[in-house]
Design a protein around this motif. Structure first.
Motif, short mmCIF file in Angstrom:
data_model
loop_
_atom_site.label_atom_id
_atom_site.label_comp_id
_atom_site.label_asym_id
_atom_site.label_seq_id
_atom_site.Cartn_x
_atom_site.Cartn_y
_atom_site.Cartn_z
N MET A 1 0.92 -1.11 0.03
CA MET A 1 -0.11 -0.04 0.11
C MET A 1 0.87 1.09 0.22
SD MET A 1 -3.13 0.81 2.55
CE MET A 1 -4.11 -0.34 1.69
N LYS A 2 0.34 2.24 -0.60
CA LYS A 2 1.17 3.68 -0.62
C LYS A 2 0.59 4.59 0.35
CE LYS A 2 2.50 3.50 -5.18
NZ LYS A 2 2.72 4.36 -6.59
N TYR A 3 1.71 5.07 1.13
CA TYR A 3 1.37 5.94 2.09
C TYR A 3 2.04 7.42 1.93
CZ TYR A 3 -0.15 1.88 4.50
OH TYR A 3 -0.80 0.70 5.03
N GLU A 50 5.60 3.19 -0.40
CA GLU A 50 5.17 1.88 -0.56
C GLU A 50 5.58 1.05 0.58
OE1 GLU A 50 2.64 -1.04 -2.54
OE2 GLU A 50 3.18 0.74 -3.50
N SER A 51 4.61 0.50 1.41
CA SER A 51 5.07 -0.23 2.58
C SER A 51 3.98 -1.17 3.14
CB SER A 51 5.44 0.73 3.55
OG SER A 51 6.12 -0.03 4.81
N THR A 52 4.15 -2.07 4.14
CA THR A 52 3.27 -3.00 4.61
C THR A 52 2.13 -2.00 5.32
OG1 THR A 52 4.64 -3.44 6.41
CG2 THR A 52 4.62 -5.04 4.49
N ASP A 53 2.69 -1.04 6.17
CA ASP A 53 1.83 -0.20 7.00
C ASP A 53 2.66 1.16 7.11
OD1 ASP A 53 3.99 -0.02 9.33
OD2 ASP A 53 3.61 -2.22 9.33
N SER A 56 5.98 1.72 9.17
CA SER A 56 7.10 1.34 8.45
C SER A 56 7.48 2.27 7.47
CB SER A 56 7.02 -0.05 7.56
OG SER A 56 6.71 -1.15 8.81
N ASP A 141 -6.20 4.70 6.07
CA ASP A 141 -4.96 4.75 5.73
C ASP A 141 -4.50 6.22 6.41
OD1 ASP A 141 -5.20 2.42 4.51
OD2 ASP A 141 -5.09 3.32 2.40
N GLU A 144 -4.18 6.10 9.97
CA GLU A 144 -2.90 5.44 10.33
C GLU A 144 -1.79 6.24 10.23
OE1 GLU A 144 -0.31 1.40 9.04
OE2 GLU A 144 -2.59 1.54 8.25
#
Length: 174
Positions: A1-3, A50-53, A56, A141, A144
């Protein structure tokens, strides 16, 4: 997922060559950031990582920036500090509606970080409060990311506390 998030830094005197800084950031893995160098001695990086959460994504970005620019001092991670207009934009309501919610639910509305003109809140606190009420289209998201940037900013400020003060005040400020 992108944050998506922003990291703002103060640069050391030796780091004044912006072209060299951009190159070092790219080599350190910050190729997913838009870099702003408008204010002398400062740099802002708008990441889409891009990361798992969210944690991170933010943690690895902080690490990568520090690896590229050892003298950089974090000023602020965002999104975190917001006014009512900012929250209204995110929640898809008017500022007047947000103000009405704050005044109508004064005992439940999150406490501001700074009360004044303007007052400032942690975005994650207000978004969580809105989510608990229901009826607001708030991205999980975004919550988060906002929670993670709040933690980064609080940790940065907590570094400066004296241990004695921390011990004495911990029970009084809860």
């Amino acid at each position: 997922m992108k944050y998506s998030f922003t990291l703002k830094y103060q640069l050391g005197d030796a780091d004044s060559d912006h072209e060299q800084i951009v190159e070092r950031l790219f080599e350190a893995g910050c190729d997913d950031a838009t870099i702003g160098v408008g204010q002398p001695g400062r740099i802002a990086l708008a990441f889409t990582r891009e990361s798992t959460d969210a944690w991170s994504a933010i943690y690895t970005a902080l690490r990568d920036v520090k690896r590229a620019i050892a003298s950089a001092r974090l000023v602020e991670a965002g999104p975190d500090f917001v006014g009512l207009t900012d929250v209204a934009d995110v929640a898809g309501v008017t500022r007047q509606n947000m103000r009405k919610l704050m005044l109508t639910h004064a005992s439940q509305f999150p406490l501001p970080v700074h009360e004044g003109n303007p007052s400032v809140w942690h975005l994650s606190d207000v978004l969580a409060w809105l989510m608990s009420r229901g009826g607001y289209a708030v991205s999980v998201d975004l919550i988060e990311v906002a929670k993670s940037t709040k933690q980064v900013n609080l940790a940065k400020e907590a570094r400066e506390l004296e241990p004695r003060v921390t011990r004495q005040l911990s029970a009084l400020v809860a």
